[in-house]
Motif scaffolding. Sequence first.
Motif, PDB file in Angstrom:
ATOM      1  N   ILE A 116      18.788 -10.770   0.197  1.00  0.00           N
ATOM      2  CA  ILE A 116      20.166 -11.200   0.460  1.00  0.00           C
ATOM      3  C   ILE A 116      20.131 -12.501   1.264  1.00  0.00           C
ATOM      4  CG2 ILE A 116      22.365 -10.603   1.562  1.00  0.00           C
ATOM      5  CD1 ILE A 116      21.676  -8.841  -0.846  1.00  0.00           C
ATOM      6  N   PRO A 117      20.684 -13.589   0.711  1.00  0.00           N
ATOM      7  CA  PRO A 117      20.664 -14.853   1.447  1.00  0.00           C
ATOM      8  C   PRO A 117      21.428 -14.747   2.774  1.00  0.00           C
ATOM      9  CG  PRO A 117      21.204 -15.225  -0.864  1.00  0.00           C
ATOM     10  CD  PRO A 117      21.254 -13.744  -0.643  1.00  0.00           C
ATOM     11  N   TRP A 118      20.871 -15.355   3.792  1.00  0.00           N
ATOM     12  CA  TRP A 118      21.482 -15.333   5.113  1.00  0.00           C
ATOM     13  C   TRP A 118      22.921 -15.855   5.051  1.00  0.00           C
ATOM     14  CZ3 TRP A 118      22.431 -13.624   9.518  1.00  0.00           C
ATOM     15  CH2 TRP A 118      22.965 -14.404  10.536  1.00  0.00           C
ATOM     16  N   ALA A 119      23.155 -16.880   4.211  1.00  0.00           N
ATOM     17  CA  ALA A 119      24.497 -17.483   4.121  1.00  0.00           C
ATOM     18  C   ALA A 119      25.537 -16.448   3.690  1.00  0.00           C
ATOM     19  CB  ALA A 119      24.482 -18.655   3.148  1.00  0.00           C
ATOM     20  N   TRP A 120      25.141 -15.476   2.891  1.00  0.00           N
ATOM     21  CA  TRP A 120      26.104 -14.468   2.423  1.00  0.00           C
ATOM     22  C   TRP A 120      26.537 -13.576   3.584  1.00  0.00           C
ATOM     23  CZ3 TRP A 120      23.897 -12.376  -2.867  1.00  0.00           C
ATOM     24  CH2 TRP A 120      23.701 -13.466  -3.740  1.00  0.00           C
ATOM     25  N   VAL A 121      25.609 -13.276   4.473  1.00  0.00           N
ATOM     26  CA  VAL A 121      25.948 -12.473   5.652  1.00  0.00           C
ATOM     27  C   VAL A 121      26.864 -13.278   6.569  1.00  0.00           C
ATOM     28  CG1 VAL A 121      24.999 -11.251   7.653  1.00  0.00           C
ATOM     29  CG2 VAL A 121      23.763 -11.231   5.474  1.00  0.00           C
ATOM     30  N   ARG A 122      26.481 -14.530   6.781  1.00  0.00           N
ATOM     31  CA  ARG A 122      27.247 -15.408   7.681  1.00  0.00           C
ATOM     32  C   ARG A 122      28.673 -15.612   7.174  1.00  0.00           C
ATOM     33  NH1 ARG A 122      23.953 -19.938   7.429  1.00  0.00           N
ATOM     34  NH2 ARG A 122      25.414 -20.800   5.952  1.00  0.00           N
ATOM     35  N   GLU A 123      28.846 -15.676   5.850  1.00  0.00           N
ATOM     36  CA  GLU A 123      30.155 -15.992   5.272  1.00  0.00           C
ATOM     37  C   GLU A 123      30.951 -14.746   4.868  1.00  0.00           C
ATOM     38  OE1 GLU A 123      30.017 -19.072   2.297  1.00  0.00           O
ATOM     39  OE2 GLU A 123      28.906 -20.426   3.591  1.00  0.00           O
ATOM     40  N   THR A 124      30.515 -13.587   5.362  1.00  0.00           N
ATOM     41  CA  THR A 124      31.272 -12.343   5.136  1.00  0.00           C
ATOM     42  C   THR A 124      31.732 -11.812   6.487  1.00  0.00           C
ATOM     43  OG1 THR A 124      29.856 -11.855   3.228  1.00  0.00           O
ATOM     44  CG2 THR A 124      31.196 -10.049   4.071  1.00  0.00           C
ATOM     45  N   ALA A 125      33.005 -11.421   6.559  1.00  0.00           N
ATOM     46  CA  ALA A 125      33.597 -10.991   7.832  1.00  0.00           C
ATOM     47  C   ALA A 125      32.946  -9.694   8.330  1.00  0.00           C
ATOM     48  CB  ALA A 125      35.093 -10.771   7.644  1.00  0.00           C
ATOM     49  N   PRO A 126      32.877  -9.504   9.649  1.00  0.00           N
ATOM     50  CA  PRO A 126      32.387  -8.234  10.183  1.00  0.00           C
ATOM     51  C   PRO A 126      33.202  -7.079   9.592  1.00  0.00           C
ATOM     52  CG  PRO A 126      32.604  -9.844  11.939  1.00  0.00           C
ATOM     53  CD  PRO A 126      33.192 -10.473  10.711  1.00  0.00           C
ATOM     54  N   GLY A 127      32.497  -6.060   9.143  1.00  0.00           N
ATOM     55  CA  GLY A 127      33.158  -4.935   8.473  1.00  0.00           C
ATOM     56  C   GLY A 127      33.294  -5.159   6.971  1.00  0.00           C
ATOM     57  N   GLY A 128      33.021  -6.381   6.520  1.00  0.00           N
ATOM     58  CA  GLY A 128      33.118  -6.697   5.089  1.00  0.00           C
ATOM     59  C   GLY A 128      31.924  -6.170   4.312  1.00  0.00           C
ATOM     60  N   LEU A 129      32.055  -6.213   2.999  1.00  0.00           N
ATOM     61  CA  LEU A 129      31.001  -5.664   2.135  1.00  0.00           C
ATOM     62  C   LEU A 129      30.340  -6.768   1.305  1.00  0.00           C
ATOM     63  CD1 LEU A 129      32.688  -2.484   0.585  1.00  0.00           C
ATOM     64  CD2 LEU A 129      31.142  -2.606   2.543  1.00  0.00           C
ATOM     65  N   ILE A 130      29.048  -6.578   1.079  1.00  0.00           N
ATOM     66  CA  ILE A 130      28.297  -7.410   0.127  1.00  0.00           C
ATOM     67  C   ILE A 130      27.767  -6.483  -0.954  1.00  0.00           C
ATOM     68  CG2 ILE A 130      26.277  -8.890  -0.229  1.00  0.00           C
ATOM     69  CD1 ILE A 130      26.463  -9.684   2.729  1.00  0.00           C
ATOM     70  N   VAL A 131      28.063  -6.794  -2.220  1.00  0.00           N
ATOM     71  CA  VAL A 131      27.523  -6.024  -3.344  1.00  0.00           C
ATOM     72  C   VAL A 131      26.685  -6.982  -4.187  1.00  0.00           C
ATOM     73  CG1 VAL A 131      28.071  -4.716  -5.435  1.00  0.00           C
ATOM     74  CG2 VAL A 131      29.446  -4.397  -3.370  1.00  0.00           C
ATOM     75  N   ALA A 132      25.425  -6.641  -4.368  1.00  0.00           N
ATOM     76  CA  ALA A 132      24.521  -7.556  -5.084  1.00  0.00           C
ATOM     77  C   ALA A 132      23.377  -6.778  -5.709  1.00  0.00           C
ATOM     78  CB  ALA A 132      23.968  -8.599  -4.108  1.00  0.00           C
ATOM     79  N   THR A 133      22.768  -7.408  -6.694  1.00  0.00           N
ATOM     80  CA  THR A 133      21.581  -6.833  -7.326  1.00  0.00           C
ATOM     81  C   THR A 133      20.341  -7.431  -6.689  1.00  0.00           C
ATOM     82  OG1 THR A 133      22.731  -6.629  -9.428  1.00  0.00           O
ATOM     83  CG2 THR A 133      20.333  -6.578  -9.507  1.00  0.00           C
ATOM     84  N   LEU A 134      19.487  -6.560  -6.144  1.00  0.00           N
ATOM     85  CA  LEU A 134      18.188  -7.024  -5.667  1.00  0.00           C
ATOM     86  C   LEU A 134      17.191  -6.880  -6.801  1.00  0.00           C
ATOM     87  CD1 LEU A 134      17.862  -5.582  -2.034  1.00  0.00           C
ATOM     88  CD2 LEU A 134      18.231  -7.955  -2.730  1.00  0.00           C
ATOM     89  N   ARG A 135      16.433  -7.955  -7.023  1.00  0.00           N
ATOM     90  CA  ARG A 135      15.460  -7.937  -8.127  1.00  0.00           C
ATOM     91  C   ARG A 135      14.110  -8.417  -7.648  1.00  0.00           C
ATOM     92  NH1 ARG A 135      17.292  -9.082 -14.126  1.00  0.00           N
ATOM     93  NH2 ARG A 135      15.108  -8.533 -14.256  1.00  0.00           N
ATOM     94  N   GLY A 136      13.091  -7.902  -8.290  1.00  0.00           N
ATOM     95  CA  GLY A 136      11.752  -8.407  -8.043  1.00  0.00           C
ATOM     96  C   GLY A 136      11.224  -9.057  -9.313  1.00  0.00           C
ATOM     97  N   TRP A 137      10.092  -9.714  -9.198  1.00  0.00           N
ATOM     98  CA  TRP A 137       9.522 -10.413 -10.357  1.00  0.00           C
ATOM     99  C   TRP A 137       8.906  -9.459 -11.374  1.00  0.00           C
ATOM    100  CZ3 TRP A 137       6.779 -15.035  -7.546  1.00  0.00           C
ATOM    101  CH2 TRP A 137       7.741 -15.998  -7.224  1.00  0.00           C
TER     102      TRP A 137
END
Length: 156
Positions: A90-111
């Motif tokens: 998860i890129p740090w910028a996504w955490v920084r640009e999401t409000a406290p209490g907010g949600l991040i939904v993303a797909t984590l992938r490996g090679w």
Amino acid sequence: MQMLDADDESTVTEYGTGTGTGYSTALMCHRFGPDKVTSVETDPGVAGRARAALDRCGYAPRLITGNGLAGADRTDQAERTIATMGVRGIPWAWVRETAPGGLIVATLRGWLRSLGLVRLVVEDGQHATGQFIAADPAFMMAWQQAAPANLGMLPG
Ligand SMILES: C[S@@+](CC[C@H](N)C(=O)[O-])C[C@H]1O[C@@H](n2cnc3c(N)ncnc32)[C@H](O)[C@@H]1O
């Protein structure tokens, strides 16, 4: 989008505007209102086609052409962040640009093709915690993190 657990007032950042149609962006414009939606697409051709399609639907969200791994250049924080491409972390910028209490939904992938959908709650702009909620989201990997053509000899 269901996983975002959003309400009518939610502001949203999406990474991966589209395959040319801007389909998920259009859905979010319909659900939240275009003024609540920011979407980032790294491929200029795709971004242009998605913009034209959204325009034809009468939607004018904030659209950014650039590398979403660096965030959405927000001056505020979104209440919800969703990525429709896979990332290795998860890129740090996504955490920084999401409000406290907010949600991040993303797909984590490996090679090595491992992947899973995660939902994280942002605690304070510094931390986000959560869990895997599905094992088979079929999103492509962020272009900038694509696996090299040859991964070399892998240990047994
Ligand atoms: C599965 S498609 C998105 C589907 C789209 N949301 C829809 O509803 O049609 C993934 C998109 O992510 C874009 N993408 C890949 N890496 C990216 C990055 N680093 N930043 C932003 N977009 C990226 C791809 O160019 C592609 O358009």
